[in-house]
Design an enzyme around this catalytic site. Structure first.
Site, short mmCIF file in Angstrom:
data_model
loop_
_atom_site.label_atom_id
_atom_site.label_comp_id
_atom_site.label_asym_id
_atom_site.label_seq_id
_atom_site.Cartn_x
_atom_site.Cartn_y
_atom_site.Cartn_z
N PHE A 1 -6.45 -3.49 -0.35
CA PHE A 1 -6.56 -2.30 -1.20
C PHE A 1 -6.21 -2.57 -2.67
O PHE A 1 -6.96 -2.16 -3.57
CB PHE A 1 -5.63 -1.19 -0.65
CG PHE A 1 -5.64 0.05 -1.50
CD1 PHE A 1 -4.68 0.25 -2.49
CD2 PHE A 1 -6.62 1.02 -1.32
CE1 PHE A 1 -4.70 1.38 -3.29
CE2 PHE A 1 -6.64 2.17 -2.12
CZ PHE A 1 -5.69 2.34 -3.10
N ASN A 2 -5.07 -3.17 -2.96
CA ASN A 2 -4.63 -3.31 -4.36
C ASN A 2 -5.62 -4.13 -5.19
O ASN A 2 -5.85 -3.84 -6.36
CB ASN A 2 -3.25 -3.97 -4.43
CG ASN A 2 -2.14 -3.05 -3.97
OD1 ASN A 2 -2.30 -1.82 -3.96
ND2 ASN A 2 -1.03 -3.64 -3.55
N ASP B 1 2.65 2.11 -7.00
CA ASP B 1 1.83 3.31 -6.78
C ASP B 1 2.33 4.07 -5.55
O ASP B 1 1.63 4.22 -4.55
CB ASP B 1 0.34 2.96 -6.62
CG ASP B 1 0.06 2.05 -5.43
OD1 ASP B 1 -1.08 2.09 -4.92
OD2 ASP B 1 0.97 1.33 -4.97
N HIS C 1 4.40 -3.28 3.43
CA HIS C 1 3.89 -4.34 2.57
C HIS C 1 4.78 -4.64 1.35
O HIS C 1 5.22 -5.75 1.13
CB HIS C 1 2.50 -3.97 2.03
CG HIS C 1 1.49 -3.60 3.06
ND1 HIS C 1 0.76 -4.52 3.79
CD2 HIS C 1 1.07 -2.38 3.48
CE1 HIS C 1 -0.06 -3.89 4.60
NE2 HIS C 1 0.09 -2.59 4.45
N ASP C 2 5.01 -3.63 0.52
CA ASP C 2 5.48 -3.87 -0.84
C ASP C 2 6.86 -4.48 -0.98
O ASP C 2 7.07 -5.34 -1.86
CB ASP C 2 5.40 -2.55 -1.63
CG ASP C 2 3.96 -2.10 -1.81
OD1 ASP C 2 3.73 -0.89 -1.96
OD2 ASP C 2 3.05 -2.96 -1.79
N THR D 1 3.09 -3.82 -7.15
CA THR D 1 2.83 -3.51 -5.74
C THR D 1 1.71 -2.48 -5.59
O THR D 1 1.62 -1.79 -4.57
CB THR D 1 4.10 -2.98 -5.04
OG1 THR D 1 4.50 -1.75 -5.67
CG2 THR D 1 5.23 -3.99 -5.13
N ASP E 1 5.73 1.43 -1.20
CA ASP E 1 6.29 1.28 -2.55
C ASP E 1 7.69 1.87 -2.60
O ASP E 1 8.58 1.35 -3.28
CB ASP E 1 5.42 1.98 -3.57
CG ASP E 1 4.00 1.47 -3.61
OD1 ASP E 1 3.20 1.89 -2.75
OD2 ASP E 1 3.68 0.65 -4.49
N ASN F 1 -2.63 4.42 -4.69
CA ASN F 1 -2.55 5.18 -3.43
C ASN F 1 -2.92 6.64 -3.63
O ASN F 1 -3.47 7.29 -2.74
CB ASN F 1 -1.15 5.08 -2.84
CG ASN F 1 -0.89 3.75 -2.18
OD1 ASN F 1 -1.79 3.17 -1.56
ND2 ASN F 1 0.32 3.24 -2.33
O1 RIB Z 1 -2.89 -2.95 1.04
C1 RIB Z 1 -1.54 -2.53 0.97
C2 RIB Z 1 -1.18 -2.13 -0.42
O2 RIB Z 1 -2.02 -1.05 -0.84
C3 RIB Z 1 0.26 -1.60 -0.55
O3 RIB Z 1 0.74 -1.87 -1.83
C4 RIB Z 1 0.08 -0.12 -0.37
O4 RIB Z 1 1.12 0.64 -1.00
C5 RIB Z 1 -1.22 0.12 -1.08
O5 RIB Z 1 -0.94 0.22 -2.47
CA CA Z 2 1.60 -0.06 -3.20
#
Ligand code: RIB
Ligand code: CA
Length: 333
Positions: free
Chosen positions: A186-187, A30, A260-261, A145, A35, A59
């Protein structure tokens, strides 16, 4: 073998499928600043054979994250890899975007080129299913991701692929707390029902959560190493970090942004990047304060099987060496 020596590469039925050559992956994302780094790592790493990019609303809206994915693919010179749009909303809950981190476009900061990479007309979930079915069993790794909506839909639409997928290595969750709430990342919070389906399916699942990705901080020294490459993809990466860093500082007080991703992609490319522990993960879906929490049991209370793998530590030097080498390789492409 200690519990941190759990290798990362299991196939269906727990068969170890380590073998020569790059790992074939489908990146479900996303974009999203981090990403974009996952796409760059998948493109530039010799340990990855990127077979498809699918997008999911997260996102930002599906339209925006799909445009962003195509723009990043254009910058990276990715050709011959299907890019397809997937789910426009979570399975049950309304879409919630992350403009506080990624901006109104989902990738604010750098000027994005008009995409020259075509959009595959198929639905992203169909691309996942058809790609897995077209390859030998145990050869495709799914690397989500973003929210897990597409992955859950694929498992429900085509249950046969659950036994064909080598493993699912996802960025999401965390056993030490969340980022959107005290409990939820979040994801996972974006689509807890989808996460429940994915973690409950009979394929190997590895969770690369905030416990790991909050160690992947893009410090000024890292940004300088990337800038020193002196190429267009490197300049794009630096501009991403500049915006991402400002937003992460304002929103969550980070001195440097956690990227993160690409941690999930890096683990697939080289199991040495992330130390794993066996665990069992359940997704909280009803708690007033805990919905979206990845409830992680490392002990096996009540005899529950430790059937998942959870990332616990990042090899920072190895990760950033891989990430920067991949950006350099893109420039040479
Ligand atoms: O919490 C971080 C994740 O949420 C990452 O994948 C970021 O791109 C958002 O999607
Ligand atoms: Ca992401």
């Amino acid at each position: 073998m200690t519990d941190t020596d759990v290798p990362g590469n299991y196939g269906p039925n727990g068969r170890i499928l380590d073998g020569p050559g790059p790992r074939s992956i489908i990146l479900d994302c996303d974009p999203g600043h981090d990403d974009a780094f996952a796409i760059m790592l998948a493109r530039g790493s010799p340990g990855i054979d990127l077979r498809a990019i699918t997008t999911v609303a997260g996102n930002q809206t599906l339209e925006k994250v799909t445009r962003n994915a195509r723009a990043v693919a254009t910058i990276c010179g990715i050709t011959g890899v299907p890019i397809a749009a997937g789910a426009a909303a979570p399975l049950v809950r309304p879409l919630r975007v992350a403009a506080d981190i990624h901006g109104a476009s989902g990738m604010d900061g750098p000027a994005l080129p008009a995409p020259t990479v075509p959009l595959d007309p198929r639905h992203g979930v169909d691309v996942i299913v058809e790609t897995v079915r077209s390859q030998p069993a145990g050869s495709i790794t799914l690397v989500p991701t973003g929210p897990l909506t597409n992955i859950a839909l694929a498992a429900r639409l085509a249950p046969d692929i659950v036994g064909r997928v080598r493993e699912v290595v996802l960025m999401g969750g965390g056993y030490g707390g969340g980022n959107v709430t005290a409990a939820a990342e979040f994801n996972i919070l974006a689509d807890p029902e989808a996460a429940h389906i994915v973690f409950g399916a009979a394929w190997p699942v590895t969770m690369v959560g905030l416990d790991v990705t909050h160690q992947a901080l893009a410090t000024p020294e890292i940004a300088a190493r990337i800038a020193d490459l002196g190429t267009a993809p490197a300049a794009f990466a630096v501009e991403l970090l500049e915006f991402f860093g400002r937003m992460y500082s304002a929103a969550q007080g980070f001195a440097a942004p956690p990227v993160h991703d690409p941690c999930a992609v890096a683990l697939v490319a080289d199991p040495a990047v992330v130390a794993l522990r066996p665990a069992h993960v359940e997704i909280e879906r009803t708690g007033t304060h805990t919905t979206g929490m990845t409830v992680t049991d490392f002990i096996g209370r009540g005899g529950v099987a430790l059937d998942h793998r959870v990332g616990v530590e990042l090899n920072r030097d190895l990760f950033w060496d891989m990430m920067i080498a991949a950006i350099a390789a893109i420039s040479e492409g």
